[in-house]
Scaffold this active site. Structure first.
Site, PDB file in Angstrom:
ATOM      1  N   ASP A   1     -16.219  -3.480  -3.728  1.00 36.23           N
ATOM      2  CA  ASP A   1     -16.169  -4.683  -3.011  1.00 36.23           C
ATOM      3  C   ASP A   1     -17.573  -5.075  -2.928  1.00 36.23           C
ATOM      4  O   ASP A   1     -18.520  -4.697  -2.787  1.00 36.23           O
ATOM      5  CB  ASP A   1     -15.635  -4.416  -1.578  1.00 36.23           C
ATOM      6  CG  ASP A   1     -15.166  -5.780  -1.084  1.00 36.23           C
ATOM      7  OD1 ASP A   1     -13.899  -5.905  -1.014  1.00 36.23           O
ATOM      8  OD2 ASP A   1     -15.721  -6.735  -0.668  1.00 36.23           O
TER       9      ASP A   1
ATOM     10  N   ARG B   1       0.843  -1.162  -0.133  1.00 38.47           N
ATOM     11  CA  ARG B   1      -0.128  -0.123  -0.111  1.00 38.47           C
ATOM     12  C   ARG B   1       0.858   1.208   0.035  1.00 38.47           C
ATOM     13  O   ARG B   1       0.525   2.157  -0.871  1.00 38.47           O
ATOM     14  CB  ARG B   1      -0.970   0.220   1.101  1.00 38.47           C
ATOM     15  CG  ARG B   1      -1.817  -1.131   1.049  1.00 38.47           C
ATOM     16  CD  ARG B   1      -2.918  -0.930   2.282  1.00 38.47           C
ATOM     17  NE  ARG B   1      -3.918  -2.307   2.295  1.00 38.47           N
ATOM     18  CZ  ARG B   1      -3.694  -3.241   3.481  1.00 38.47           C
ATOM     19  NH1 ARG B   1      -2.664  -3.085   4.567  1.00 38.47           N
ATOM     20  NH2 ARG B   1      -4.280  -4.203   3.401  1.00 38.47           N
TER      21      ARG B   1
ATOM     22  N   PHE C   1     -12.128  -4.961  -5.229  1.00 29.76           N
ATOM     23  CA  PHE C   1     -11.767  -5.692  -4.034  1.00 29.76           C
ATOM     24  C   PHE C   1     -11.036  -5.170  -2.963  1.00 29.76           C
ATOM     25  O   PHE C   1     -10.300  -5.144  -2.213  1.00 29.76           O
ATOM     26  CB  PHE C   1     -10.850  -6.936  -4.387  1.00 29.76           C
ATOM     27  CG  PHE C   1     -11.219  -7.721  -5.581  1.00 29.76           C
ATOM     28  CD1 PHE C   1     -12.201  -8.942  -5.568  1.00 29.76           C
ATOM     29  CD2 PHE C   1     -10.622  -7.567  -6.777  1.00 29.76           C
ATOM     30  CE1 PHE C   1     -12.491  -9.544  -6.822  1.00 29.76           C
ATOM     31  CE2 PHE C   1     -10.881  -8.125  -7.927  1.00 29.76           C
ATOM     32  CZ  PHE C   1     -12.119  -8.950  -8.171  1.00 29.76           C
TER      33      PHE C   1
ATOM     34  N   ASN D   1     -20.095  -6.626  -7.630  1.00 29.62           N
ATOM     35  CA  ASN D   1     -19.078  -7.653  -8.186  1.00 29.62           C
ATOM     36  C   ASN D   1     -17.967  -6.815  -9.033  1.00 29.62           C
ATOM     37  O   ASN D   1     -18.393  -6.333  -9.950  1.00 29.62           O
ATOM     38  CB  ASN D   1     -19.854  -8.581  -8.787  1.00 29.62           C
ATOM     39  CG  ASN D   1     -19.108  -9.985  -9.272  1.00 29.62           C
ATOM     40  OD1 ASN D   1     -17.921  -9.760  -9.609  1.00 29.62           O
ATOM     41  ND2 ASN D   1     -19.797 -10.872  -9.165  1.00 29.62           N
ATOM     42  N   ALA D   2     -16.711  -7.080  -8.733  1.00 34.90           N
ATOM     43  CA  ALA D   2     -15.896  -6.329  -9.430  1.00 34.90           C
ATOM     44  C   ALA D   2     -15.754  -7.101 -11.034  1.00 34.90           C
ATOM     45  O   ALA D   2     -15.504  -6.080 -11.910  1.00 34.90           O
ATOM     46  CB  ALA D   2     -14.512  -6.542  -8.724  1.00 34.90           C
TER      47      ALA D   2
ATOM     48  N   CYS E   1      -3.423 -13.869  -3.774  1.00 36.69           N
ATOM     49  CA  CYS E   1      -2.622 -14.125  -2.631  1.00 36.69           C
ATOM     50  C   CYS E   1      -2.854 -15.699  -2.574  1.00 36.69           C
ATOM     51  O   CYS E   1      -2.916 -16.296  -1.696  1.00 36.69           O
ATOM     52  CB  CYS E   1      -3.551 -13.754  -1.411  1.00 36.69           C
ATOM     53  SG  CYS E   1      -5.153 -13.706  -1.532  1.00 36.69           S
TER      54      CYS E   1
ATOM     55  N   ASP F   1      -6.730  -6.603  -5.999  1.00 44.09           N
ATOM     56  CA  ASP F   1      -6.214  -7.183  -4.726  1.00 44.09           C
ATOM     57  C   ASP F   1      -7.401  -8.330  -4.380  1.00 44.09           C
ATOM     58  O   ASP F   1      -8.158  -8.306  -3.486  1.00 44.09           O
ATOM     59  CB  ASP F   1      -6.027  -6.578  -3.596  1.00 44.09           C
ATOM     60  CG  ASP F   1      -5.515  -7.119  -2.248  1.00 44.09           C
ATOM     61  OD1 ASP F   1      -4.904  -8.383  -2.633  1.00 44.09           O
ATOM     62  OD2 ASP F   1      -5.482  -6.746  -1.545  1.00 44.09           O
TER      63      ASP F   1
END
Ligand code: SAH
Length: 389
Positions: free
Chosen positions: A244, A206, A222, A272-273, A333, A293
């Site tokens: 988000d 960040r 997100f 919804n992205a 991730c 992300d």
């Protein structure tokens, strides 16, 4: 104390420092034990390999605690937790940080996050859960937090035969706690937020967006409780939109924007992205910086193929809506999507989006989530900063 003997050849990984012994690695067990007990581990040839704790219910039947012959008692946990804390004091801003990162801190299945004056604890395996009270006392003694909360409401505990639960471990306090990250104030919902309430692993990433966002129009997909979005605004962005799917996360994001006086710059939408990115592309909208992300799309190896499609879709869409010379900050991730595969996905997204893309910086998880080289599972976060020419 019971002794676990491994099949021939299975001792190597343990000797190299990998902390897991799978059910299929074990040839025999001598002596009696209860699930969660400390045991000794030996090679087929009767060579002592170390101490671990055992849970026959789990596929990861033994988690190694030490290569030495030592007692697994309060002193042991005190030494391990002290050294984890000393490391954080050296490399992190301990106002908010991960205090214990499980296997990487030689405390398998123990997670401790610090948000301001409060700690959140997860004990994700039987052997560690058994020592929960001891661990809490030690954390209290060493760190002296105002309160400690348990977030053991995670399905992975059921693989260990443990129930899901959450609640106070020390003190009774308002579970919406205050913390500061990189100079920005956040309210963290340690009771009902996702995971432990806040994703500390992205703290340094960040901060890394600072040079990219001055005067920029930014899209944060997100966005959870708004952390990247707020950093962008704090570092001088002109206009920031956060997306988000969780209304709870969006509510906290808006609150966090207000408490930093950044509500005139940051807007948040529950959406919804995937849909939103398509919509913005269809409308011909442009952004100077897009941040992606997403949650782990591949939680298991068999889910990798679907995950690749998901990453490809969002990266391709994002590249299409970035104005010339703008930046994409894209993360994954999923441990099962390794760094090479992740870069392949980004490259193939660039080809399909017909954009030329340059890698500015390749980053990983914050230093308070160190990667244990012997355990590749501890390396999971990838963050590529790219310029879309
Ligand atoms: N960037 C955040 C962390 C993101 S975690 C931070 O730095 O704090 C992933 C987030 O994606 C979660 O908040 C989750 O609610 C959200 N999410 C999951 N699926 C989504 C989707 N399809 N569209 C938008 N958000 C989604």
């Amino acid at each position: 104390m019971a002794k676990v003997f491994l099949f021939k050849g299975k001792e190597k990984r343990v000797e190299y420092g990998h902390p897991w012994i799978f059910k299929s690695d074990i040839e025999s067990i001598s002596g009696s034990f209860r699930p969660g007990d400390a045991i000794e581990v030996y090679s087929r040839g009767n060579r002592f390999l170390g101490m671990g704790y055992i849970n026959p219910k789990s596929q990861i039947t033994v988690r190694m605690l030490s290569p030495e012959h030592e007692e697994i008692n309060g002193d042991f946990f005190y030494r391990r937790i002290s050294s984890a804390w000393d490391y954080r004091k050296k490399i992190a801003d301990t106002q908010s940080c991960r205090v214990v990162f499980a296997e990487s801190d030689f405390l398998p299945a123990l997670i401790v996050d610090k948000f301001g004056d409060y700690l959140v604890v997860q004990t994700l395996a039987m052997g560690m859960d058994r020592h929960k009270e001891e661990v809490v006392e030690i954390l209290d003694e060493i760190i002296k937090p105002a309160g400690i909360f348990e977030r053991n409401d995670v399905p992975v505990r059921e693989l260990e035969g443990l129930e899901q639960k959450k609640g106070y471990l020390k003190g009774h306090f308002d579970t919406k706690v205050q913390m500061v990250e990189n100079g920005i104030k956040f309210t963290v919902d340690v009771e009902n937020g996702q995971k432990t309430g806040f994703f500390l692993d992205q703290k340094e990433n960040r901060a890394a967006i600072k040079p990219l966002v001055k005067g920029a129009k930014v899209l944060d997909c997100f966005s959870h409780t708004g952390s990247f979005a707020l950093h962008a605004a704090y570092y001088g962005a002109q206009d920031v939109l956060g997306i988000d799917i969780s209304a709870h996360a969006v509510e906290f994001a808006a609150h966090n924007a207000r408490q930093n006086g950044l509500e005139h710059i940051c807007r948040f939408e529950t959406a919804n992205a995937f849909d939103k990115l398509r919509e913005l592309d269809d409308q011909g909208q442009k952004f100077d910086v897009v941040i992606l992300d997403p949650p782990a799309f591949a939680k298991t190896r068999s889910a990798v193929e679907g995950a690749v499609r998901g990453y490809k879709e969002i990266n391709l869409r994002a590249m299409k809506i970035i104005s010339s010379g703008g930046f994409l900050v894209t993360c994954s991730c999923s441990h099962h999507v390794d760094p090479d595969l992740f870069m392949d996905i980004i490259y193939s997204s660039a080809i399909d989006a017909k954009r030329k893309v340059r890698l500015v910086e390749y980053r990983g998880q914050a230093k308070d989530h160190p990667v244990l080289l012997a355990s590749e599972e501890t390396q999971y976060l990838k963050c590529a900063i790219l310029q879309v020419v």
